[in-house]
Design a protein around this motif. Structure first.
Motif, PDB file in Angstrom:
ATOM      1  N   VAL A  41     -40.517  -8.278 -37.575  1.00  0.00           N
ATOM      2  CA  VAL A  41     -41.364  -9.333 -37.010  1.00  0.00           C
ATOM      3  C   VAL A  41     -40.510 -10.429 -36.374  1.00  0.00           C
ATOM      4  O   VAL A  41     -40.769 -10.874 -35.251  1.00  0.00           O
ATOM      5  CB  VAL A  41     -42.286  -9.932 -38.099  1.00  0.00           C
ATOM      6  N   ILE A  42     -39.459 -10.864 -37.084  1.00  0.00           N
ATOM      7  CA  ILE A  42     -38.582 -11.911 -36.554  1.00  0.00           C
ATOM      8  C   ILE A  42     -37.922 -11.470 -35.256  1.00  0.00           C
ATOM      9  O   ILE A  42     -37.898 -12.211 -34.265  1.00  0.00           O
ATOM     10  CB  ILE A  42     -37.510 -12.299 -37.594  1.00  0.00           C
ATOM     11  N   GLN A  44     -38.897  -9.196 -33.135  1.00  0.00           N
ATOM     12  CA  GLN A  44     -39.878  -9.064 -32.055  1.00  0.00           C
ATOM     13  C   GLN A  44     -40.250 -10.428 -31.481  1.00  0.00           C
ATOM     14  O   GLN A  44     -40.433 -10.580 -30.265  1.00  0.00           O
ATOM     15  CB  GLN A  44     -41.135  -8.342 -32.554  1.00  0.00           C
ATOM     16  N   TRP A  45     -40.344 -11.439 -32.343  1.00  0.00           N
ATOM     17  CA  TRP A  45     -40.626 -12.788 -31.851  1.00  0.00           C
ATOM     18  C   TRP A  45     -39.459 -13.326 -31.025  1.00  0.00           C
ATOM     19  O   TRP A  45     -39.663 -14.036 -30.034  1.00  0.00           O
ATOM     20  CB  TRP A  45     -40.943 -13.736 -33.014  1.00  0.00           C
ATOM     21  N   VAL A  48     -39.896 -11.902 -27.666  1.00  0.00           N
ATOM     22  CA  VAL A  48     -40.981 -12.592 -26.945  1.00  0.00           C
ATOM     23  C   VAL A  48     -40.499 -13.921 -26.385  1.00  0.00           C
ATOM     24  O   VAL A  48     -40.721 -14.243 -25.203  1.00  0.00           O
ATOM     25  CB  VAL A  48     -42.197 -12.814 -27.873  1.00  0.00           C
ATOM     26  N   PHE A  49     -39.821 -14.728 -27.217  1.00  0.00           N
ATOM     27  CA  PHE A  49     -39.349 -16.036 -26.764  1.00  0.00           C
ATOM     28  C   PHE A  49     -38.255 -15.907 -25.701  1.00  0.00           C
ATOM     29  O   PHE A  49     -38.136 -16.755 -24.819  1.00  0.00           O
ATOM     30  CB  PHE A  49     -38.848 -16.861 -27.942  1.00  0.00           C
TER      31      PHE A  49
END
Length: 199
Positions: A41-42, A44-45, A48-49
């Protein structure tokens, strides 16, 4: 086509971070499957950023302004329907791929942490290989579309053929490297002997 490198940079950064966080959360912090999920999750974020950062960079803003992508925007429901007919099946494909990977990792975690770590290494290699092939595929989509748009069907066919050939060569090459040097590759990701032996 020139912006594909930004997608590659973001994906590489996210996957490298994912490998590091997987090891950190699974072994030192002993979080097991939950740790692998948190790491994913980290990372993937972060991807995204990174996309957002590149999107709002000066070069991209200039490109949007010069091509009036946003200023000339209007909603065309016929075009939207065509996009959905292509986009929805592809989105479902990606969704089920991600779910299968997630279930596979979850079931591996039921065995033990070492198996989970070895599986995570394998998946990172799969993602890297897929990322390279996808990058070539996305580039081919642009070039094939350009050929079809200009009515140069021979050129479009040539681009498609070259893409298939190049991806086949890359896939075979990566497969041979993993088969021959799998232990050495595992050492790059993890120094736990149990994990290395499993890999």
């Amino acid at each position: 086509l020139g912006f594909m490198k930004y997608i590659l940079i973001a994906s590489v950064l996210g996957n490298i971070l994912n490998v590091f966080l997987d090891y950190l959360f699974i072994f030192p912090l002993r979080l097991g499957v939950r740790g692998a999920a948190i790491a994913t999750v980290i990372s993937q974020w972060v991807i995204v950023f990174t996309y957002i950062y590149f999107f709002y960079s000066f070069r991209v803003r200039k490109f949007i302004k010069e091509n009036t992508i946003l200023t000339s925007f209007h909603l065309d429901f016929k075009e939207l329907r065509k996009l959905l007919e292509i986009g929805v099946p592809y989105s479902l494909k990606i969704f089920f791929e991600v779910m299968i990977f997630f279930l596979f990792i979850m079931m591996t975690g039921w065995i033990n942490d070492a198996s989970l770590a070895a599986t995570t290494i394998m998946l990172q290699i799969v993602i890297f290989t897929n990322m390279t092939a996808s990058g070539i595929g996305y580039s081919a989509q642009v070039l094939v579309g350009k050929g079809i748009g200009s009515q140069n069907f021979a050129q479009a066919k040539s681009y498609g053929k070259r893409c298939i050939e190049l991806n086949l060569i890359i896939t075979v090459l990566f497969s041979l490297i993993v088969i021959i040097f799998h232990h050495y590759i595992a050492i790059l990701f993890n120094n736990n002997q149990i994990v290395i032996d499993l890999f």
